[in-house]
Design an enzyme around this catalytic site. Structure first.
Site, PDB file in Angstrom:
ATOM      1  N   ASP A  94       5.515  -9.026  -8.383  1.00 13.88           N
ATOM      2  CA  ASP A  94       6.402  -7.929  -7.991  1.00 13.88           C
ATOM      3  C   ASP A  94       7.689  -8.457  -7.347  1.00 13.88           C
ATOM      4  OD1 ASP A  94       7.163  -5.326  -7.719  1.00 13.88           O
ATOM      5  OD2 ASP A  94       5.985  -4.949  -5.920  1.00 13.88           O
ATOM      6  N   ASN A 133       4.281   1.293 -16.503  1.00 16.58           N
ATOM      7  CA  ASN A 133       5.630   0.717 -16.649  1.00 16.58           C
ATOM      8  C   ASN A 133       6.436   1.326 -17.804  1.00 16.58           C
ATOM      9  OD1 ASN A 133       4.726  -2.650 -15.538  1.00 16.58           O
ATOM     10  ND2 ASN A 133       5.606  -0.972 -14.389  1.00 16.58           N
TER      11      ASN A 133
HETATM   12  C1  FPP Z   1       7.556  -6.211 -11.362  1.00 14.64           C
HETATM   13  O1  FPP Z   1       8.785  -6.338 -10.656  1.00 14.64           O
HETATM   14  C2  FPP Z   1       7.582  -7.007 -12.589  1.00 14.64           C
HETATM   15  C3  FPP Z   1       7.332  -6.559 -13.850  1.00 14.64           C
HETATM   16  C4  FPP Z   1       6.995  -5.154 -14.154  1.00 14.64           C
HETATM   17  C5  FPP Z   1       7.429  -7.450 -15.029  1.00 14.64           C
HETATM   18  C6  FPP Z   1       6.850  -8.812 -14.837  1.00 14.64           C
HETATM   19  C7  FPP Z   1       7.073  -9.635 -16.050  1.00 14.64           C
HETATM   20  C8  FPP Z   1       7.453 -10.937 -16.043  1.00 14.64           C
HETATM   21  C9  FPP Z   1       7.648 -11.730 -14.816  1.00 14.64           C
HETATM   22  C10 FPP Z   1       7.625 -11.629 -17.352  1.00 14.64           C
HETATM   23  C11 FPP Z   1       6.328 -12.276 -17.763  1.00 14.64           C
HETATM   24  C12 FPP Z   1       6.439 -12.882 -19.107  1.00 14.64           C
HETATM   25  C13 FPP Z   1       5.383 -13.146 -19.937  1.00 14.64           C
HETATM   26  C14 FPP Z   1       5.624 -13.752 -21.246  1.00 14.64           C
HETATM   27  C15 FPP Z   1       4.008 -12.804 -19.565  1.00 14.64           C
HETATM   28  P1  FPP Z   1       9.692  -5.040 -10.438  1.00 14.64           P
HETATM   29  O2  FPP Z   1      10.599  -4.918 -11.610  1.00 14.64           O
HETATM   30  O3  FPP Z   1       8.809  -3.870 -10.191  1.00 14.64           O
HETATM   31  O4  FPP Z   1      10.495  -5.421  -9.145  1.00 14.64           O
HETATM   32  P2  FPP Z   1      11.017  -4.404  -8.031  1.00 14.64           P
HETATM   33  O5  FPP Z   1       9.786  -3.829  -7.381  1.00 14.64           O
HETATM   34  O6  FPP Z   1      11.805  -5.282  -7.106  1.00 14.64           O
HETATM   35  O7  FPP Z   1      11.849  -3.375  -8.718  1.00 14.64           O
END
Ligand code: FPP
Length: 254
Positions: free
Chosen positions: A29, A77
């Protein structure tokens, strides 16, 4: 390889190999906030998040942790802006294609957990290929939770078992934890010993609801794109200081 890189591949001397978690799960996250703080579009946080994931996967493999499960995309998501969803879907695909050779070299075995049938067809094909090609690897088991929801996984298992009951193959009284677990996406990797959540949120967000019954939870304020080998070391050190009792009185770990 430099002397420093070689040293990094060895488990730090103050971590006890016999007390390492066998299975680590991560809620990655804080990508959006990481980008926002730098005045970048949110998706740049996801891009940097891939680098963190690669570093954590390699480190877990080097340090002798048998399984890593990463929450890449939840069933919730899809509610994000469609540009972000599209970006993530193509990012998964590009990364899988680009990293497959290296994962073969490092003997990583990849698998996916989640409702894969509603992912874009080209991503499903990439997933099938990566799963198949790495099937016989003997290194770390790397599970990517994609279009994953813990409640949905439990319902899916219930439906599968209900069909067995309907067909007369299982009696309701034969349904126990061992049978139920066979119908979870994690059937062959078991429960995580340690769940790491970055960015300070105190939630499990529908991740591995059944499997984390006795998992130790470690939350750090560090945002996922800044989560690296040193941060993993801190999480493991904290884990090794925990007293895991599984509802009993005596510790079963130490
Ligand atoms: C949450 O942060 C993150 C995600 C929903 C996506 C995570 C995906 C990756 C790190 C890429 C992984 C790649 C592979 C190939 C498996 P957020 O966007 O919710 O952050 P925020 O809470 O600060 O908005």
């Amino acid at each position: 390889m430099t002397a420093q890189q070689t040293e990094q591949r060895v488990l730090p001397s103050d971590l006890k190999p016999e007390l390492l978690p066998k299975h680590v799960a991560v809620i990655m996250d804080g990508n959006g906030r990481w980008a926002k703080r730098r005045g970048l579009p949110r998706v740049m946080g996801h891009k940097r998040g891939v680098d963190s994931l690669k570093e954590i996967l390699r480190t877990c493999n080097d340090w002798g942790i048998g399984a890593l499960t990463a929450y890449a995309f939840s069933t919730e998501n899809w509610k994000r802006p469609h540009e972000e969803v599209d970006f993530l879907m193509s990012l998964f695909q590009v990364v899988l294609r680009q990293e497959l050779r290296e994962m073969m070299e490092e003997s990583v075995r990849i698998q996916f957990a989640g409702h894969l049938a509603s992912l874009p067809t080209s991503l499903q094909e990439q997933i099938a290929q990566a799963t198949e090609e790495t099937r016989n690897n003997r290194g770390i088991r790397f599970t990517i939770a994609t279009n994953y929801g813990g409640r949905q996984e439990i319902i899916h298992a219930c439906q599968a078992i209900a069909k067995l009951v309907e067909q007369g193959l299982v009696k309701p009284e034969q349904i126990d934890e061992a049978l139920f677990e066979k119908y979870l996406y994690t059937a062959d990797i078991g429960d995580p010993d340690l769940l790491i959540r970055t960015s300070g949120e105190m939630r499990v967000s529908n991740f591995l609801l059944w499997q984390i019954a006795y998992t130790e939870i470690y939350v750090t304020d560090t945002l996922w794109p800044d989560f690296n080998r040193s941060e993993l070391y801190l999480a493991l050190r904290a884990y090794q200081q925990r007293d895991r009792r599984y509802g009993s009185v005596e510790s079963t770990v130490k």
